[in-house]
Design a protein around this motif. Structure first.
Motif, PDB file in Angstrom:
ATOM      1  N   ARG A  49      79.233 137.154  34.061  1.00 48.89           N
ATOM      2  CA  ARG A  49      78.725 136.596  34.874  1.00 48.89           C
ATOM      3  C   ARG A  49      78.864 135.127  34.493  1.00 48.89           C
ATOM      4  NH1 ARG A  49      76.638 141.368  35.147  1.00 48.89           N
ATOM      5  NH2 ARG A  49      74.380 140.877  33.910  1.00 48.89           N
ATOM      6  N   LEU A  50      79.303 134.885  32.836  1.00 50.87           N
ATOM      7  CA  LEU A  50      79.560 133.940  32.413  1.00 50.87           C
ATOM      8  C   LEU A  50      79.710 132.441  33.450  1.00 50.87           C
ATOM      9  CD1 LEU A  50      79.146 134.843  28.882  1.00 50.87           C
ATOM     10  CD2 LEU A  50      77.072 134.433  30.221  1.00 50.87           C
ATOM     11  N   GLU A  51      81.026 132.763  34.133  1.00 51.67           N
ATOM     12  CA  GLU A  51      81.539 130.976  34.738  1.00 51.67           C
ATOM     13  C   GLU A  51      80.758 130.998  36.123  1.00 51.67           C
ATOM     14  OE1 GLU A  51      85.889 132.230  33.940  1.00 51.67           O
ATOM     15  OE2 GLU A  51      85.045 132.079  31.544  1.00 51.67           O
ATOM     16  N   PRO A  52      80.488 131.412  36.639  1.00 57.95           N
ATOM     17  CA  PRO A  52      79.365 130.979  38.314  1.00 57.95           C
ATOM     18  C   PRO A  52      80.027 129.883  38.354  1.00 57.95           C
ATOM     19  CG  PRO A  52      77.375 130.849  37.381  1.00 57.95           C
ATOM     20  CD  PRO A  52      78.097 131.263  35.933  1.00 57.95           C
ATOM     21  N   PHE A  53      80.369 128.794  37.922  1.00 58.95           N
ATOM     22  CA  PHE A  53      80.433 127.135  38.412  1.00 58.95           C
ATOM     23  C   PHE A  53      81.274 126.797  39.182  1.00 58.95           C
ATOM     24  CE2 PHE A  53      76.713 127.374  34.510  1.00 58.95           C
ATOM     25  CZ  PHE A  53      75.921 127.141  35.531  1.00 58.95           C
ATOM     26  N   PHE A  56      85.313 123.374  35.528  1.00 57.86           N
ATOM     27  CA  PHE A  56      85.204 124.441  34.290  1.00 57.86           C
ATOM     28  C   PHE A  56      84.085 123.932  33.639  1.00 57.86           C
ATOM     29  CE2 PHE A  56      89.728 123.563  36.273  1.00 57.86           C
ATOM     30  CZ  PHE A  56      90.179 124.957  36.478  1.00 57.86           C
ATOM     31  N   ALA A  57      84.154 122.480  33.175  1.00 55.25           N
ATOM     32  CA  ALA A  57      83.877 122.050  32.590  1.00 55.25           C
ATOM     33  C   ALA A  57      82.047 122.717  31.557  1.00 55.25           C
ATOM     34  CB  ALA A  57      83.066 120.269  32.172  1.00 55.25           C
ATOM     35  N   LEU A  58      81.161 123.157  33.658  1.00 53.06           N
ATOM     36  CA  LEU A  58      79.800 123.619  33.168  1.00 53.06           C
ATOM     37  C   LEU A  58      80.246 125.670  33.191  1.00 53.06           C
ATOM     38  CD1 LEU A  58      77.952 122.559  36.858  1.00 53.06           C
ATOM     39  CD2 LEU A  58      78.186 122.309  34.175  1.00 53.06           C
ATOM     40  N   ASN A  59      81.353 125.992  32.589  1.00 54.08           N
ATOM     41  CA  ASN A  59      81.743 127.334  33.002  1.00 54.08           C
ATOM     42  C   ASN A  59      81.775 127.349  31.142  1.00 54.08           C
ATOM     43  OD1 ASN A  59      81.348 128.442  36.051  1.00 54.08           O
ATOM     44  ND2 ASN A  59      83.489 127.871  36.188  1.00 54.08           N
ATOM     45  N   ALA A  60      82.609 125.884  31.072  1.00 55.77           N
ATOM     46  CA  ALA A  60      82.753 126.421  29.299  1.00 55.77           C
ATOM     47  C   ALA A  60      81.510 126.353  28.876  1.00 55.77           C
ATOM     48  CB  ALA A  60      83.308 125.078  29.367  1.00 55.77           C
ATOM     49  N   LEU A  61      80.457 125.277  29.480  1.00 56.63           N
ATOM     50  CA  LEU A  61      79.167 125.358  28.565  1.00 56.63           C
ATOM     51  C   LEU A  61      78.564 126.466  28.844  1.00 56.63           C
ATOM     52  CD1 LEU A  61      77.501 122.942  26.891  1.00 56.63           C
ATOM     53  CD2 LEU A  61      77.028 122.369  28.707  1.00 56.63           C
ATOM     54  N   SER A  62      78.709 127.072  29.338  1.00 55.99           N
ATOM     55  CA  SER A  62      77.103 128.171  29.985  1.00 55.99           C
ATOM     56  C   SER A  62      77.709 129.690  28.805  1.00 55.99           C
ATOM     57  CB  SER A  62      78.430 128.906  31.235  1.00 55.99           C
ATOM     58  OG  SER A  62      77.753 130.266  31.534  1.00 55.99           O
ATOM     59  N   ALA A  64      79.621 128.625  26.191  1.00 57.18           N
ATOM     60  CA  ALA A  64      79.173 128.642  24.559  1.00 57.18           C
ATOM     61  C   ALA A  64      77.729 128.396  24.495  1.00 57.18           C
ATOM     62  CB  ALA A  64      79.530 126.780  24.570  1.00 57.18           C
ATOM     63  N   LYS A  65      77.071 127.752  25.608  1.00 53.53           N
ATOM     64  CA  LYS A  65      75.428 128.928  25.138  1.00 53.53           C
ATOM     65  C   LYS A  65      75.144 130.258  24.801  1.00 53.53           C
ATOM     66  CE  LYS A  65      73.549 124.022  27.211  1.00 53.53           C
ATOM     67  NZ  LYS A  65      72.951 123.992  27.987  1.00 53.53           N
ATOM     68  N   TYR A  66      76.187 130.460  25.862  1.00 48.44           N
ATOM     69  CA  TYR A  66      75.444 132.199  25.837  1.00 48.44           C
ATOM     70  C   TYR A  66      75.921 133.135  24.047  1.00 48.44           C
ATOM     71  CZ  TYR A  66      76.214 137.013  26.532  1.00 48.44           C
ATOM     72  OH  TYR A  66      76.697 138.558  26.134  1.00 48.44           O
ATOM     73  N   PHE A  67      76.884 132.329  23.843  1.00 50.52           N
ATOM     74  CA  PHE A  67      77.578 133.172  22.250  1.00 50.52           C
ATOM     75  C   PHE A  67      77.079 132.467  21.340  1.00 50.52           C
ATOM     76  CE2 PHE A  67      81.104 135.110  24.673  1.00 50.52           C
ATOM     77  CZ  PHE A  67      81.755 136.047  24.629  1.00 50.52           C
ATOM     78  N   HIS A  68      76.055 131.304  21.500  1.00 50.25           N
ATOM     79  CA  HIS A  68      75.622 130.355  20.602  1.00 50.25           C
ATOM     80  C   HIS A  68      74.897 130.908  20.379  1.00 50.25           C
ATOM     81  CE1 HIS A  68      73.189 128.039  17.423  1.00 50.25           C
ATOM     82  NE2 HIS A  68      72.565 128.009  18.799  1.00 50.25           N
ATOM     83  N   ARG A  69      73.812 131.441  21.682  1.00 51.46           N
ATOM     84  CA  ARG A  69      73.116 132.287  21.173  1.00 51.46           C
ATOM     85  C   ARG A  69      73.444 133.668  21.016  1.00 51.46           C
ATOM     86  NH1 ARG A  69      72.196 130.475  26.972  1.00 51.46           N
ATOM     87  NH2 ARG A  69      72.389 132.594  27.443  1.00 51.46           N
ATOM     88  N   ARG A  70      73.609 134.168  20.970  1.00 51.11           N
ATOM     89  CA  ARG A  70      73.988 135.813  20.377  1.00 51.11           C
ATOM     90  C   ARG A  70      74.882 135.553  18.838  1.00 51.11           C
ATOM     91  NH1 ARG A  70      78.032 139.817  23.854  1.00 51.11           N
ATOM     92  NH2 ARG A  70      76.976 140.946  22.405  1.00 51.11           N
ATOM     93  N   SER A  71      75.241 134.637  18.838  1.00 48.32           N
ATOM     94  CA  SER A  71      75.919 134.512  17.167  1.00 48.32           C
ATOM     95  C   SER A  71      75.029 133.804  16.328  1.00 48.32           C
ATOM     96  CB  SER A  71      77.532 134.109  17.482  1.00 48.32           C
ATOM     97  OG  SER A  71      77.750 132.947  17.762  1.00 48.32           O
ATOM     98  N   GLY A  72      74.348 132.657  16.581  1.00 52.54           N
ATOM     99  CA  GLY A  72      73.645 131.679  15.878  1.00 52.54           C
ATOM    100  C   GLY A  72      74.798 130.600  14.983  1.00 52.54           C
ATOM    101  N   LEU A  73      75.384 130.835  15.279  1.00 49.93           N
ATOM    102  CA  LEU A  73      77.285 129.473  15.213  1.00 49.93           C
ATOM    103  C   LEU A  73      77.255 128.704  15.688  1.00 49.93           C
ATOM    104  CD1 LEU A  73      79.468 132.522  13.432  1.00 49.93           C
ATOM    105  CD2 LEU A  73      77.278 131.149  12.587  1.00 49.93           C
TER     106      LEU A  73
END
Length: 218
Positions: A49-53, A56-62, A64-73
């Motif tokens: 459900r990370l690509e609801p927009f 393409f730009a908003l889905n990519a950013l969604s 990126a932010k999700y995996f940053h929260r999970r990884s801290g990288l």
């Protein structure tokens, strides 16, 4: 662990094809490009459900932010797709989930999507089969984010051609070439594809905000 250890960047994809392609494109940048599996991040249902927009730009950013929260990288994420003029720009952001579920069950996702596209374009004349691939790459870390895009134009052929590549590559012939991406050498796709253009545009952000700022630390 010292400045000789290149800093990590998480590539937010579970596609081995895509991860390998991005690693090849950034092979000369002194970072370690890791996939979620490299970090032991298990797939979760919420990732679907990370690509609801509708861009393409908003889905990519969604992503990126999700995996940053999970990884801290620092994270590089992309959303890309095929936009066919005769289909009003479709499948667009629905590129991966274009074909009906029953077609996917029968043939697998890539073949089902290709068959469905050809079915939808059955009555479209040769001169009206223009299309383009578009890719948005989003980058984010603790402090900032950026989105860059790449586009490659071409047309859709009437039957699959070639055995290389993945996705819609057997049906897409880029401008200036006679073969589909599935027929052309991998070096051609690496040089001309929508993802290669976008990833090359992302290099400056990675070099500035990951390599220089982190100084090789992890």
């Amino acid at each position: 662990m010292g400045g000789l250890n290149p800093p990590p960047v998480l590539v937010a994809t579970r596609s081995a094809h895509k991860l390998r392609e991005i690693r090849d494109l950034l092979a000369d940048v002194p970072v370690r490009l890791l996939g979620p599996e490299d970090l032991g991040l298990p797939a979760r249902e919420e990732e679907e459900r990370l690509e609801p927009f509708d861009t393409f730009a908003l889905n990519a950013l969604s992503k990126a932010k999700y995996f940053h929260r999970r990884s801290g990288l620092p994270v590089l994420a992309d959303d890309s797709g095929l936009c066919v003029d005769a289909l009003g720009g479709g499948p667009g952001v629905r590129t991966r989930r274009f074909a009906p579920a029953e077609w996917v069950d029968r043939w697998g996702r890539d073949e089902a999507n290709n068959r469905w596209l050809l079915d939808r374009m059955g009555g479209v004349a040769d001169g009206q089969r223009t299309a383009h691939y578009r890719c948005a790459v989003a980058l984010t870390d603790d402090l900032r984010h950026e989105v860059v895009e790449g586009v490659v134009r071409g047309h859709i052929v009437r039957e699959p051609r070639g055995t290389g590549g993945f996705g819609y590559d057997p049906l897409f012939v880029p401008e200036g070439y006679e073969g589909s991406y599935a027929e052309l050498p991998e070096a051609v796709k690496a040089e001309t594809s929508h993802r290669s253009v976008a990833v090359r545009r992302a290099r400056g952000w990675i070099e500035t905000h990951v390599v220089r700022n982190r100084g090789g630390r992890i």
